[in-house]
Each structure stands twice: as C-alpha cells, then as structure tokens.
Design a protein around this motif. Sequence first.
Motif, PDB file in Angstrom:
ATOM      1  N   SER A 118       0.821  -1.212   0.000  1.00  0.00           N
ATOM      2  CA  SER A 118       0.000   0.000   0.000  1.00  0.00           C
ATOM      3  C   SER A 118       0.853   1.259   0.000  1.00  0.00           C
ATOM      4  O   SER A 118       1.811   1.387   0.760  1.00  0.00           O
ATOM      5  N   ASP A 119       0.482   2.210  -0.875  1.00  0.00           N
ATOM      6  CA  ASP A 119       1.184   3.490  -0.921  1.00  0.00           C
ATOM      7  C   ASP A 119       0.183   4.605  -1.201  1.00  0.00           C
ATOM      8  O   ASP A 119      -1.023   4.394  -1.257  1.00  0.00           O
ATOM      9  N   GLY A 120       0.677   5.835  -1.365  1.00  0.00           N
ATOM     10  CA  GLY A 120      -0.179   7.004  -1.471  1.00  0.00           C
ATOM     11  C   GLY A 120      -1.015   7.040  -2.744  1.00  0.00           C
ATOM     12  O   GLY A 120      -0.597   6.547  -3.791  1.00  0.00           O
ATOM     13  N   LEU A 121      -2.198   7.668  -2.625  1.00  0.00           N
ATOM     14  CA  LEU A 121      -3.129   7.784  -3.748  1.00  0.00           C
ATOM     15  C   LEU A 121      -3.335   9.254  -4.111  1.00  0.00           C
ATOM     16  O   LEU A 121      -4.018   9.982  -3.386  1.00  0.00           O
ATOM     17  N   PRO A 122      -2.773   9.711  -5.219  1.00  0.00           N
ATOM     18  CA  PRO A 122      -3.033  11.089  -5.635  1.00  0.00           C
ATOM     19  C   PRO A 122      -4.426  11.213  -6.253  1.00  0.00           C
ATOM     20  O   PRO A 122      -5.029  10.222  -6.671  1.00  0.00           O
ATOM     21  N   LEU A 123      -4.940  12.431  -6.301  1.00  0.00           N
ATOM     22  CA  LEU A 123      -6.217  12.689  -6.957  1.00  0.00           C
ATOM     23  C   LEU A 123      -6.130  12.286  -8.421  1.00  0.00           C
ATOM     24  O   LEU A 123      -5.183  12.638  -9.119  1.00  0.00           O
ATOM     25  N   GLY A 124      -7.117  11.512  -8.878  1.00  0.00           N
ATOM     26  CA  GLY A 124      -7.139  11.078 -10.271  1.00  0.00           C
ATOM     27  C   GLY A 124      -6.406   9.788 -10.541  1.00  0.00           C
ATOM     28  O   GLY A 124      -6.352   9.327 -11.700  1.00  0.00           O
ATOM     29  N   ALA A 125      -5.841   9.151  -9.502  1.00  0.00           N
ATOM     30  CA  ALA A 125      -5.143   7.882  -9.705  1.00  0.00           C
ATOM     31  C   ALA A 125      -6.093   6.836 -10.267  1.00  0.00           C
ATOM     32  O   ALA A 125      -7.246   6.741  -9.856  1.00  0.00           O
ATOM     33  N   VAL A 126      -5.604   6.033 -11.211  1.00  0.00           N
ATOM     34  CA  VAL A 126      -6.408   4.975 -11.829  1.00  0.00           C
ATOM     35  C   VAL A 126      -5.905   3.638 -11.301  1.00  0.00           C
ATOM     36  O   VAL A 126      -4.882   3.116 -11.744  1.00  0.00           O
ATOM     37  N   GLN A 127      -6.621   3.104 -10.313  1.00  0.00           N
ATOM     38  CA  GLN A 127      -6.283   1.790  -9.770  1.00  0.00           C
ATOM     39  C   GLN A 127      -6.914   0.702 -10.636  1.00  0.00           C
ATOM     40  O   GLN A 127      -7.998   0.886 -11.182  1.00  0.00           O
ATOM     41  N   VAL A 128      -6.241  -0.443 -10.689  1.00  0.00           N
ATOM     42  CA  VAL A 128      -6.799  -1.597 -11.402  1.00  0.00           C
ATOM     43  C   VAL A 128      -6.741  -2.804 -10.470  1.00  0.00           C
ATOM     44  O   VAL A 128      -5.690  -3.439 -10.326  1.00  0.00           O
ATOM     45  N   PRO A 129      -7.854  -3.161  -9.813  1.00  0.00           N
ATOM     46  CA  PRO A 129      -7.893  -4.360  -8.964  1.00  0.00           C
ATOM     47  C   PRO A 129      -7.784  -5.633  -9.795  1.00  0.00           C
ATOM     48  O   PRO A 129      -7.618  -5.587 -11.025  1.00  0.00           O
ATOM     49  N   GLY A 130      -7.906  -6.770  -9.120  1.00  0.00           N
ATOM     50  CA  GLY A 130      -7.710  -8.051  -9.771  1.00  0.00           C
ATOM     51  C   GLY A 130      -8.663  -8.341 -10.910  1.00  0.00           C
ATOM     52  O   GLY A 130      -8.329  -9.079 -11.844  1.00  0.00           O
ATOM     53  N   HIS A 131      -9.867  -7.770 -10.879  1.00  0.00           N
ATOM     54  CA  HIS A 131     -10.834  -8.030 -11.957  1.00  0.00           C
ATOM     55  C   HIS A 131     -10.482  -7.310 -13.248  1.00  0.00           C
ATOM     56  O   HIS A 131     -11.072  -7.568 -14.289  1.00  0.00           O
ATOM     57  N   GLY A 132      -9.505  -6.375 -13.210  1.00  0.00           N
ATOM     58  CA  GLY A 132      -9.008  -5.748 -14.428  1.00  0.00           C
ATOM     59  C   GLY A 132      -9.738  -4.502 -14.864  1.00  0.00           C
ATOM     60  O   GLY A 132      -9.330  -3.866 -15.844  1.00  0.00           O
ATOM     61  N   ASN A 133     -10.824  -4.112 -14.167  1.00  0.00           N
ATOM     62  CA  ASN A 133     -11.553  -2.907 -14.553  1.00  0.00           C
ATOM     63  C   ASN A 133     -11.067  -1.713 -13.736  1.00  0.00           C
ATOM     64  O   ASN A 133     -11.017  -1.785 -12.495  1.00  0.00           O
ATOM     65  N   PRO A 134     -10.722  -0.612 -14.401  1.00  0.00           N
ATOM     66  CA  PRO A 134     -10.131   0.531 -13.696  1.00  0.00           C
ATOM     67  C   PRO A 134     -11.109   1.222 -12.739  1.00  0.00           C
ATOM     68  O   PRO A 134     -12.329   1.195 -12.930  1.00  0.00           O
ATOM     69  N   ILE A 135     -10.543   1.858 -11.705  1.00  0.00           N
ATOM     70  CA  ILE A 135     -11.281   2.716 -10.772  1.00  0.00           C
ATOM     71  C   ILE A 135     -10.514   4.025 -10.684  1.00  0.00           C
ATOM     72  O   ILE A 135      -9.325   4.033 -10.349  1.00  0.00           O
ATOM     73  N   ILE A 136     -11.178   5.143 -10.992  1.00  0.00           N
ATOM     74  CA  ILE A 136     -10.539   6.455 -10.914  1.00  0.00           C
ATOM     75  C   ILE A 136     -10.815   7.047  -9.540  1.00  0.00           C
ATOM     76  O   ILE A 136     -11.962   7.252  -9.159  1.00  0.00           O
ATOM     77  N   MET A 137      -9.766   7.339  -8.780  1.00  0.00           N
ATOM     78  CA  MET A 137      -9.901   7.820  -7.414  1.00  0.00           C
ATOM     79  C   MET A 137     -10.119   9.331  -7.407  1.00  0.00           C
ATOM     80  O   MET A 137      -9.356  10.076  -8.030  1.00  0.00           O
ATOM     81  N   LEU A 138     -11.156   9.780  -6.659  1.00  0.00           N
ATOM     82  CA  LEU A 138     -11.569  11.175  -6.734  1.00  0.00           C
ATOM     83  C   LEU A 138     -11.522  11.864  -5.366  1.00  0.00           C
ATOM     84  O   LEU A 138     -10.757  11.460  -4.496  1.00  0.00           O
ATOM     85  N   ALA A 139     -12.329  12.889  -5.146  1.00  0.00           N
ATOM     86  CA  ALA A 139     -12.154  13.807  -4.018  1.00  0.00           C
ATOM     87  C   ALA A 139     -12.164  13.118  -2.655  1.00  0.00           C
ATOM     88  O   ALA A 139     -11.374  13.458  -1.780  1.00  0.00           O
ATOM     89  N   ASP A 140     -13.074  12.167  -2.442  1.00  0.00           N
ATOM     90  CA  ASP A 140     -13.186  11.499  -1.139  1.00  0.00           C
ATOM     91  C   ASP A 140     -12.400  10.197  -1.084  1.00  0.00           C
ATOM     92  O   ASP A 140     -12.637   9.355  -0.214  1.00  0.00           O
ATOM     93  N   ARG A 141     -11.448  10.036  -1.992  1.00  0.00           N
ATOM     94  CA  ARG A 141     -10.662   8.798  -2.044  1.00  0.00           C
ATOM     95  C   ARG A 141      -9.918   8.572  -0.731  1.00  0.00           C
ATOM     96  O   ARG A 141      -9.607   9.526  -0.008  1.00  0.00           O
ATOM     97  N   GLN A 142      -9.611   7.318  -0.441  1.00  0.00           N
ATOM     98  CA  GLN A 142      -8.733   7.020   0.681  1.00  0.00           C
ATOM     99  C   GLN A 142      -7.336   7.560   0.375  1.00  0.00           C
ATOM    100  O   GLN A 142      -6.975   7.771  -0.787  1.00  0.00           O
TER     101      GLN A 142
END
Length: 582
Positions: free
Chosen positions: A477-501
């Motif tokens: 685990s490391d830092g998450l900037p605004l707009g980071a695009v995470q890709v979990p194991g299922h392969g579909n992206p998640i764009i991290m926004l204002a209330d992101r962890q």
Amino acid sequence: MDTKLCFRPAGDRALAVECGNEISEEVNNRVRSLAWAIQQAEIAGVQEIIPTYRSILILYRPEQITAAELTTAVDECAAAVAVSGLPDPQVTVIPVAYGGEYGPDLAYVAEKNGLTPAEVIELHSSRDYLIYMLGFTPGFPYLGGMTEKIAAPRLENPRLRIPAGSVGIAGRQTGVYPVDSPGGWRLIGRTPLRLYEPGAVPPVLLRAGNSVRFRPIDAVEYDRLAAESRLSETTEIPAPVGCPLCDVRSGGLLTTVQDLGRYGYQQYGVPTAGAMDEFSLRIANWLVGNPENAAALEITLSGPVLAFRGPTIVSVSGGDLSPQLNGAPVPMWESFAVQPGDVLSFAGRQNGCRAYLAVAGGFQVPEVMGSRSTYVCGSIGGLAGRALIAGDILTGQPPELCSSAVAGRRLPAAFRPDYGEEVILRVILGPQDDLFTPEGLELFSRSTYTITADSDRMGYRLAGPAVNHKAGADIISDGLPLGAVQVPGHGNPIIMLADRQTTGGYAKIATVSTADLPRLAQMLPGQRIRFQPISPATARQVYLEYLAELGRCAAAINTGRFTDWRLTIDGTVFTVSITETE
C-alpha cells in the motif's frame, strides 16, 4: 542513509519516492527519516508529504517547481540525513471479537492456510505489530510483523461497505477499519474501540511508530465495551458561525458544503474531500466576488430547496440542474440578487450532474483541519459532517458586508464547458504501469469504458475490457493522488476522486490530468470514458495552460476593459491581457 531512491511520476502534481521494495522496519525507518528531512527543508512548491510503508508521495505545485527540480531536492535531503534511533514503541491493546458476524472471512483465511479458525486467532493475537503508517481512511493503521502462516489475498471485488472496527488481512498485512468504508481486505474480526473520533484532539487513537496487540474477546464483552465506548465518545459538533442566511426546506439528493479541499492531514489518513469539479467551484465564487476557496454548496443531480432570510448575491455554475428563483428560471454562470423570502430550487438536470451554488461572502461553517469541506464518511467539515437535510439553517456573512456591485457578473459562453456523453481523459502513466502487460497497457489506451452505477465521490468504477497485470494486482500500500487509476484483480479501472482514501494497495496504471478532472466530475453512470496517455512534460504544460485558462475566466467575469490584469492562484501570479469582454 541509503540514497538509492526510485522516483516515479504520480500524475502532474505528485511524485512517488520509493525507499525500498519490502515491508521492513529498516525501509520504514528510511521513509520516516526522509519524510522528516523533506519537511524540514521546506522545499518551495511542496504542498504535502504522505509517508507510507516503503515510499513517500509528495504533492507539489507544478507552477512553482518541476518534477526534475523536486527530484534533485529530495536527493539532496536523502544525502544529508542519517537514520537515527527511534523511541521504543508504546503498545495499544485492541480487543477483538473474531469470526461470525464480526469476521466473515475467518474461515476462508483458515482454510487457505490449512489451519483451524482457532489457530488463526492464536497466531494473529500472539504478537505485537509495529504501526508503519496511517492511511486509507482516517486513523487506519497499517501494521507490520504478521506471520506468513495466516496471509491471504485481497478480494478481487472489494466490498462496498465494511463496518467501522473491522480487523482485516491483505497479503502479509493486517489492520483495522476506523470508519465505515469500502475495502478489499479479508475480515477476521471486529473491535468495539473507536480508532477515529472527529471531535477529539487529536482525532486518531494510534500513531505511526507505536505498536498494537490484539486481545480476543467474546460477543458479551464486545457489547459491553461498545456501550462504554459510546458513553465516552468525545465527538463534538462545532458551533455554527455567521448570520442565518437561508432555511433548507429540502436537502436534495446529495448537497454538501465544499471548498478546494483539506490538505496537510493525509499522513493521518484524512482524505482531502473538496469540490469534485474545482473549476466550477472557483467560477461560482468569483462570480459573487469571493476568494476561490470560499465554501459553496456542491449539488448532485437533484437540487435542494432554499428559502432565504436575508439579501445576498448568488451564483450557480457547473452542471445545469435548472435553477429557479420563486419558480422562474435563473441563468447559469451568472450572479444575481436574492431578497428575504425568495426561494431557490432546481427543476431537473439538463446537462452535467454537479452544480455549485455560491453566495457573497461564502457559507460560514466552521473550519475543521483548515478546511470547510464535508467528508461524509469521516463525519467532518461542512454542516455537522453530513449532507444537507430539511430543517437545516445555512449561515453567511452579515448583509452589510456583501457588496451588491457583483450582481450581474457572468462568465462568457466561450469559457463555459461542454459536458458530452463521452470524454477523452489525458493520463500520465505510472507509478505502477510497469506491473501491467504490454497488451494490457495497449488495451487501456484504446478501449472505451463505461461508468458504473456504484460510482461516487470516492471514485468512479468503470466497466469495459479487463486490463491484465503481469503478476497480480496487489502492491504494498502506498499514497493515492487525486485522479489515480487503480486496477484491482478483476481488471476494470477505478478512478480515485475527491473522497478517495489516502493510500491503497492495488496497482495504479495511470493518473488523470488535473485539467480533465472537472469534466470527469460532471459525468454520470452509463456515460463513456477513453484514456489518452501523455508524457509528464506534456502533462505539466497542460496543467499550466489550465491555470492560464482559469486566469482568463477570472478576468472575463469582470465587466469592462482590462489591461495586464493580475491573478494569483496558489501563490503564482498570472498576468492576463484582455481588451474587451463579452
């Protein structure tokens, strides 16, 4: 200390600095020592420092410092600092009810490792864990020292809600969820203790560098301790400030007080929150003569009904939700006067999905950790840390302090954004793009993704072609900037926004350009997104052009003629020459 650092771009406003590739006390000591040295150096342009297990995420202002200059400055800090002995950690004992409704994944963890549930409990509670960092959500402790004998992978599809107090396992990590939140860890138990209390000083129970020990308890003791915890709750709602301005007759679907966000507290796991569409918030404030960071209302899809008690100047920007004053339409992107007894409402969405309502002088809610922004999951900021509801009273500046001269200001049509059904988002690859296959990277950049229904202020989940990792989605685990695009194991992206962890443990393939985030914030489930990778150098230029566009908007809002009009944004002065406005 070892100065062999790895620098990775994390968008156009963040730099990831890796001090190692493992979870160890030695690497974590390097992280904390380097973070301290960077803080002491007071590098111009550095906005916030987020130390984690093995890396530091540095948020910076590209208009004040380049990534190359920041890299040089951090290298100099690393060369000058030595790892000093850290104090012996204090131990906090955390009671945990394991299994059953408290730990639904205990049986899975046991079976995965060829153990009985009782053996998992014994192994988990028989040692002290060093708190390497706080992140993800306010007060969430990332703990080191868990045995491999009970390690388990994260969920491929993260849960949408995990109860506060849940104790989980992810790989060789274990931790406790201080607030209700989404998450992908395997849950083995739950504690009745409160690890986060927004009204307390400080608001978190645990500290990085100290230790935690878990103590097994039964359901009876859990209930008793939970009752005692509620009785000793220290949360206090800050007293209202300002003069009564308007009564909330209906709160709408989701209406919250927001400014440009809460910075300086991500190292404790406190998200920035703030407006999803920063462009529209700034414009709304400028239209009524406010500083860009004044508190305004963010209105999602279905707007509130507000009855004004006193006169003021109002503006509505962003998504067109058909604002009305006393039943008659009022213009978007333009300021107008309201009088006592006037009722402002919204008739329905025309385009976009988030409107921003500003009043002259700003909404006067208490500052919490330097910001008036609402973070609902953490119950902080805004109006009692929640969305507006019927019966609330919003406060503002006294009428005599609000100038009527700003009524009639407008943003010319040429500057107003167009909210389409499909948006191309420019992205900077990294910081973990090397963990994806070449085919996966190519698929990411040429595919169309659809925003799913389970998207919110924390992040937009996307559906489309799955992006393949080289060897799994999990990272340390490391830092998450605004707009980071995470890709979990299922392969579909998640764009991290204002209330992101503040931190996360899935590989990040890219980060969305700051200039494109406002347009993204106005998109709805069912609408489509494409990604266009650009270089870090191009991304910086795009960012600076975005700031210049904000300067042109601010100048154009003022009626009349201008020559060398000066605007300051985040400490940087922009000179904008305009001879005539529309």
